[in-house]
Structure formats: structure tokens, C-alpha cells
Design a protein around this motif. Structure first.
Motif, PDB file in Angstrom:
ATOM      1  N   ILE A   1      -3.451  -0.355  -5.856  1.00 55.16           N
ATOM      2  CA  ILE A   1      -2.625   0.845  -5.686  1.00 55.16           C
ATOM      3  C   ILE A   1      -3.503   2.075  -5.512  1.00 55.16           C
TER       4      ILE A   1
ATOM      5  N   HIS B   1      -5.340   2.096  -2.016  1.00 52.37           N
ATOM      6  CA  HIS B   1      -4.527   2.322  -0.830  1.00 52.37           C
ATOM      7  C   HIS B   1      -3.561   3.481  -0.994  1.00 52.37           C
ATOM      8  N   ALA B   2      -3.870   4.401  -1.870  1.00 52.55           N
ATOM      9  CA  ALA B   2      -2.940   5.483  -2.169  1.00 52.55           C
ATOM     10  C   ALA B   2      -2.690   6.390  -0.968  1.00 52.55           C
ATOM     11  N   LYS B   3      -3.600   6.486  -0.024  1.00 49.27           N
ATOM     12  CA  LYS B   3      -3.446   7.397   1.101  1.00 49.27           C
ATOM     13  C   LYS B   3      -2.826   6.737   2.330  1.00 49.27           C
ATOM     14  N   SER B   4      -2.672   5.420   2.312  1.00 50.21           N
ATOM     15  CA  SER B   4      -2.213   4.755   3.524  1.00 50.21           C
ATOM     16  C   SER B   4      -0.758   4.324   3.453  1.00 50.21           C
ATOM     17  N   GLY B   5      -0.001   4.779   2.480  1.00 47.72           N
ATOM     18  CA  GLY B   5       1.384   4.359   2.336  1.00 47.72           C
ATOM     19  C   GLY B   5       2.350   5.315   2.990  1.00 47.72           C
ATOM     20  N   ARG B   6       3.635   4.997   2.791  1.00 45.81           N
ATOM     21  CA  ARG B   6       4.683   5.816   3.386  1.00 45.81           C
ATOM     22  C   ARG B   6       5.928   5.729   2.499  1.00 45.81           C
TER      23      ARG B   6
ATOM     24  N   TYR C   1       7.646   4.144  -2.311  1.00 46.33           N
ATOM     25  CA  TYR C   1       6.386   4.357  -1.593  1.00 46.33           C
ATOM     26  C   TYR C   1       5.745   2.991  -1.394  1.00 46.33           C
ATOM     27  N   CYS C   2       5.581   2.587  -0.133  1.00 47.07           N
ATOM     28  CA  CYS C   2       5.080   1.248   0.171  1.00 47.07           C
ATOM     29  C   CYS C   2       3.861   1.330   1.078  1.00 47.07           C
ATOM     30  N   TYR C   3       2.996   0.312   0.946  1.00 46.41           N
ATOM     31  CA  TYR C   3       1.734   0.273   1.676  1.00 46.41           C
ATOM     32  C   TYR C   3       1.760  -0.692   2.850  1.00 46.41           C
TER      33      TYR C   3
ATOM     34  N   CYS D   1       5.062  -2.416  -2.359  1.00 45.42           N
ATOM     35  CA  CYS D   1       5.429  -1.081  -2.820  1.00 45.42           C
ATOM     36  C   CYS D   1       4.723  -0.716  -4.118  1.00 45.42           C
ATOM     37  N   ARG D   2       4.685   0.576  -4.390  1.00 50.59           N
ATOM     38  CA  ARG D   2       3.941   1.112  -5.527  1.00 50.59           C
ATOM     39  C   ARG D   2       4.522   0.689  -6.869  1.00 50.59           C
TER      40      ARG D   2
END
Length: 82
Positions: free
Chosen positions: A30, A33-38, A49-51, A71-72
Motif C-alpha cells: 500500500i 503504490h500510494a501514488k499510482s491509485g485512483r 481507492y484502488c491500485y 483496493c486500499r
């Protein structure tokens, strides 16, 4: 008496009080990949918020359902609102 007191004080182990280790940060998927999710709108009405990619999966009745993956909150698959 003073000699006995000094000998006792010098024989005690010395504990370093000023050296404190910084808090450890655990590296998880988590945080990596915190910057690549949506953000997505889940079918339950909540924002998630999912990656991973959005996929289309078949339902039990034959219809297709869009889902967000990885997802987060720890869910592998979250159904999305159309």
C-alpha cells in the motif's frame, strides 16, 4: 564508607539514555503504490481507492459487472457503480 560507595557506583552498568532508535516504517504494498491509485465509486455507495485495473466480470445471472481491483481497504475486488 566513601570508597565502598564509589566502588558500587562504578561497578554498575552504564545505560545510554540519549540514544533512541527512530521509529521503523513498515514497507507494504500500500505504501509503495500510494501514488499510482485512483478513487472509484463503489456499488455500496462508498468511495474506494484502488491500485489495480478496472475489470469486467460476469455475474451469477449472466450480466457483466465492472470491478476495481487491489483496493486500499484490503479488498481484492470491489464492485463499482455504473
Amino acid at each position: 564508607m566513601k570508597v565502598l560507595t564509589l566502588a558500587l557506583l562504578f561497578s554498575l552498568p552504564v545505560v545510554p539514555w540519549s540514544q533512541q532508535k527512530p521509529p521503523r516504517q513498515l514497507s507494504t504494498a500500500i505504501t509503495k503504490h500510494a501514488k499510482s491509485g485512483r478513487w472509484y465509486f463503489a456499488a455500496s455507495g462508498h468511495a474506494v481507492y484502488c491500485y489495480g485495473p478496472v475489470m469486467t466480470l460476469p455475474r451469477a445471472n449472466g450480466d457483466l459487472q465492472k470491478v476495481a481491483t487491489f483496493c486500499r481497504d484490503g479488498s481484492a475486488v470491489v464492485p463499482l457503480k455504473d
